[in-house]
Design a protein around this motif. Sequence first.
Motif, PDB file in Angstrom:
ATOM      1  N   ARG A  78      -2.993 -18.049  -5.205  1.00 34.91           N
ATOM      2  CA  ARG A  78      -2.974 -17.629  -6.597  1.00 34.91           C
ATOM      3  C   ARG A  78      -2.708 -18.864  -7.465  1.00 34.91           C
ATOM      4  O   ARG A  78      -1.916 -19.723  -7.118  1.00 34.91           O
ATOM      5  CB  ARG A  78      -1.814 -16.646  -6.735  1.00 34.91           C
TER       6      ARG A  78
ATOM      7  N   THR B 169      -3.218 -10.380  -6.676  1.00 35.26           N
ATOM      8  CA  THR B 169      -2.750 -11.740  -6.982  1.00 35.26           C
ATOM      9  C   THR B 169      -1.272 -11.934  -6.665  1.00 35.26           C
ATOM     10  O   THR B 169      -0.763 -13.047  -6.754  1.00 35.26           O
ATOM     11  CB  THR B 169      -2.960 -12.049  -8.479  1.00 35.26           C
TER      12      THR B 169
ATOM     13  N   ALA C 273       2.570 -11.570  -4.486  1.00 38.29           N
ATOM     14  CA  ALA C 273       3.055 -12.036  -3.188  1.00 38.29           C
ATOM     15  C   ALA C 273       2.612 -11.083  -2.074  1.00 38.29           C
ATOM     16  O   ALA C 273       2.124 -11.515  -1.027  1.00 38.29           O
ATOM     17  CB  ALA C 273       4.581 -12.145  -3.218  1.00 38.29           C
ATOM     18  N   VAL C 274       2.758  -9.787  -2.308  1.00 32.91           N
ATOM     19  CA  VAL C 274       2.371  -8.813  -1.274  1.00 32.91           C
ATOM     20  C   VAL C 274       0.847  -8.708  -1.195  1.00 32.91           C
ATOM     21  O   VAL C 274       0.272  -8.652  -0.098  1.00 32.91           O
ATOM     22  CB  VAL C 274       3.004  -7.429  -1.566  1.00 32.91           C
TER      23      VAL C 274
ATOM     24  N   SER D  29      -4.263  -7.041 -12.921  1.00 28.13           N
ATOM     25  CA  SER D  29      -4.224  -6.750 -14.356  1.00 28.13           C
ATOM     26  C   SER D  29      -5.382  -7.438 -15.079  1.00 28.13           C
ATOM     27  O   SER D  29      -6.103  -8.251 -14.486  1.00 28.13           O
ATOM     28  CB  SER D  29      -2.898  -7.238 -14.951  1.00 28.13           C
TER      29      SER D  29
ATOM     30  N   ARG E  34      -5.142  -9.795 -16.947  1.00 23.59           N
ATOM     31  CA  ARG E  34      -4.905 -11.247 -16.907  1.00 23.59           C
ATOM     32  C   ARG E  34      -5.710 -11.915 -15.797  1.00 23.59           C
ATOM     33  O   ARG E  34      -6.118 -13.063 -15.913  1.00 23.59           O
ATOM     34  CB  ARG E  34      -3.406 -11.543 -16.658  1.00 23.59           C
ATOM     35  N   SER E  35      -5.910 -11.205 -14.705  1.00 26.92           N
ATOM     36  CA  SER E  35      -6.575 -11.806 -13.542  1.00 26.92           C
ATOM     37  C   SER E  35      -8.042 -11.412 -13.427  1.00 26.92           C
ATOM     38  O   SER E  35      -8.770 -11.979 -12.601  1.00 26.92           O
ATOM     39  CB  SER E  35      -5.865 -11.374 -12.257  1.00 26.92           C
TER      40      SER E  35
ATOM     41  N   SER F 103      11.385 -14.190  -2.068  1.00 30.75           N
ATOM     42  CA  SER F 103      10.065 -13.562  -1.982  1.00 30.75           C
ATOM     43  C   SER F 103      10.116 -12.053  -2.192  1.00 30.75           C
ATOM     44  O   SER F 103       9.129 -11.457  -2.602  1.00 30.75           O
ATOM     45  CB  SER F 103       9.437 -13.869  -0.628  1.00 30.75           C
TER      46      SER F 103
ATOM     47  N   ALA G  78       6.118 -13.337  -6.435  1.00 31.88           N
ATOM     48  CA  ALA G  78       5.659 -14.723  -6.490  1.00 31.88           C
ATOM     49  C   ALA G  78       6.407 -15.528  -7.560  1.00 31.88           C
ATOM     50  O   ALA G  78       6.755 -16.696  -7.340  1.00 31.88           O
ATOM     51  CB  ALA G  78       4.158 -14.736  -6.776  1.00 31.88           C
TER      52      ALA G  78
END
Length: 370
Positions: A10, A42, A44-45, A68, A70-71, A194, A198
Motif C-alpha cells: 500500500r 488497502t 493491514a488485514v 474507500s 480514497r483508493s 499491527s 497499517a
Amino acid sequence: MQLTRTQVSRSGVRPTRASRRVLVAKAAKTANGPRVAIVGITGAVGQEFLTVLTERNFPYSSMKMLASARSAGKKQEFEGVSYTIEELTENSFNDVDIALFSAGGSISKKLGPIAAKAGAIVVDNSSAFRMTEGVPLVIPEVNPEAMSHIKVGKGGAIIANPNCSTIIALMAVTPLDRVANVKRMCVSTYQAASGAGAAAMEELRQQTRDVLDGKPAQPKIFPQQYAFNLFSHNSGMDVALGYNEEEMKLVKETRKIWNNPGIRITATCVRVPVMRAHAESINLEFEKDISEAQALEALAAFPGVSIINDRQNNRFPTPLDATTKDNVFVGRVRRDISRDDNKGLDLFVCGDQIKKGAALNAVQIAELLL
Ligand SMILES: NC(=O)c1ccc[n+]([C@@H]2O[C@H](COP(=O)([O-])OP(=O)(O)OC[C@H]3O[C@@H](n4cnc5c(N)ncnc54)[C@H](OP(=O)(O)O)[C@@H]3O)[C@@H](O)[C@H]2O)c1
C-alpha cells in the motif's frame, strides 16, 4: 500453472516481512471457484488476505478489490493480474459469493447485511456481528460445527471472525479445556501495533525514529507516546466496570465460541511497542487434574499450535517467532505453584494477529464454505 509473485504494498506503508517475501504458488483461479470480494483491500488485514489466499491456493473464479473512494482507481497486483481497486458501494455484491470484510465495524454494520441479502456469504473481521444471535463466531480448529449449515450456493449469510486476542488465546486453551475443562481463565495481553491497522504500525516506526533522533514523539493514532512505552489497550473503557472493550471481547466471545456461558474469565489488555504479533500470559484453573505432560501432549496434537518450551535454554515463544506464521506458539507451560492441587496451569502464547488473528482465520472459514 506455477507463478512467482511479489506483493505490491500500500502506498505510504512499508511492505511487511510477508509481503516482501517472494511467494511461489499455484494460481488458484479456476472457472468453478467462488467469486470473491475483499473489502478493505488497502488495509493491514486486506493486504494479508492476498498473501493467505495465495499461500493456501484458495480457489476463485473472480476477485474484486474494494476500499474507500480514497483508493478507488489505484492498482493492486494479485497472482500476476493487475486489479483496479473499486469504491465500496451498496451495489458491490451483486456478483459475489464470498465477501471478506475488513474495513471496520461501521462499514460492516452498514454493508454486511446488504451483501448477505445480495447472496454473498460475508466473513467479517470486525466486531459488528460477533455477539449477534444467529451469527456464527468461528475459529475453524475450535468450533467449525457452528457454521456447518452455511455453504456457497445456499444463499447469503454472515459469519464473524473472533477478536484477534480471543483467537490466539483459544487456540492454546481449547486443547487443554478438552482434557480437563477450564473453570477460570486469567489473561494478560501484550498487543502489537499491527492490531490497530497499517497507520498504527507507521506511528510506531515514526515515533521510534523521532525519539532516537532526540525529537518529541507525536501521538496521532494512540493518545499516548507509543515508542519506548506501553499503555492500557486503546479500546473504549467501561468506566463503571473498569474493563476496556478488548478485555470484554475475550470474556464474551470465549463464552459464545465454547458455548459455555459459565466460564469465568478476567483479562488485562495492554498495547506494547511490538510491530506485529500479540503475546498473552494465561493462567488457567481446571475442573479436573491436568499435568504439564498432559498439557504438552494435548497442545502438540492440536492443529495450528507449535510448542517452544525449552526451560534449559530459557527459550519460549516471542512475537518475532510468530510474525507472519500461521501457527500460534505456546510455551512456559507450568503448574501454577500458588495452588495446592494439580488443577492450575500457566502458559505464554504468541500469535500473529493479522494472520491467525484475522486474515488466515477468515480464509479458513471461507474454505469451510466450499
Ligand atoms: N489489524 C488486525 O490485526 C486486525 C485483527 C482482527 C480484526 N481486525 C479488524 O479488521 C478491520 C480492518 O483492520 P485493519 O487493521 O486492516 O485496518 P486498516 O489497516 O486501517 O485498513 C482499513 C481498511 O478499511 C478501508 N476503509 C476505510 N473506510 C472505508 C470506507 N468508508 N469504505 C470502504 N473502505 C474503507 C480502508 O481503505 P482506504 O485505504 O481506501 O481508506 C482500508 O482498506 C477492523 O474492523 C479491525 O478491527 C484487524
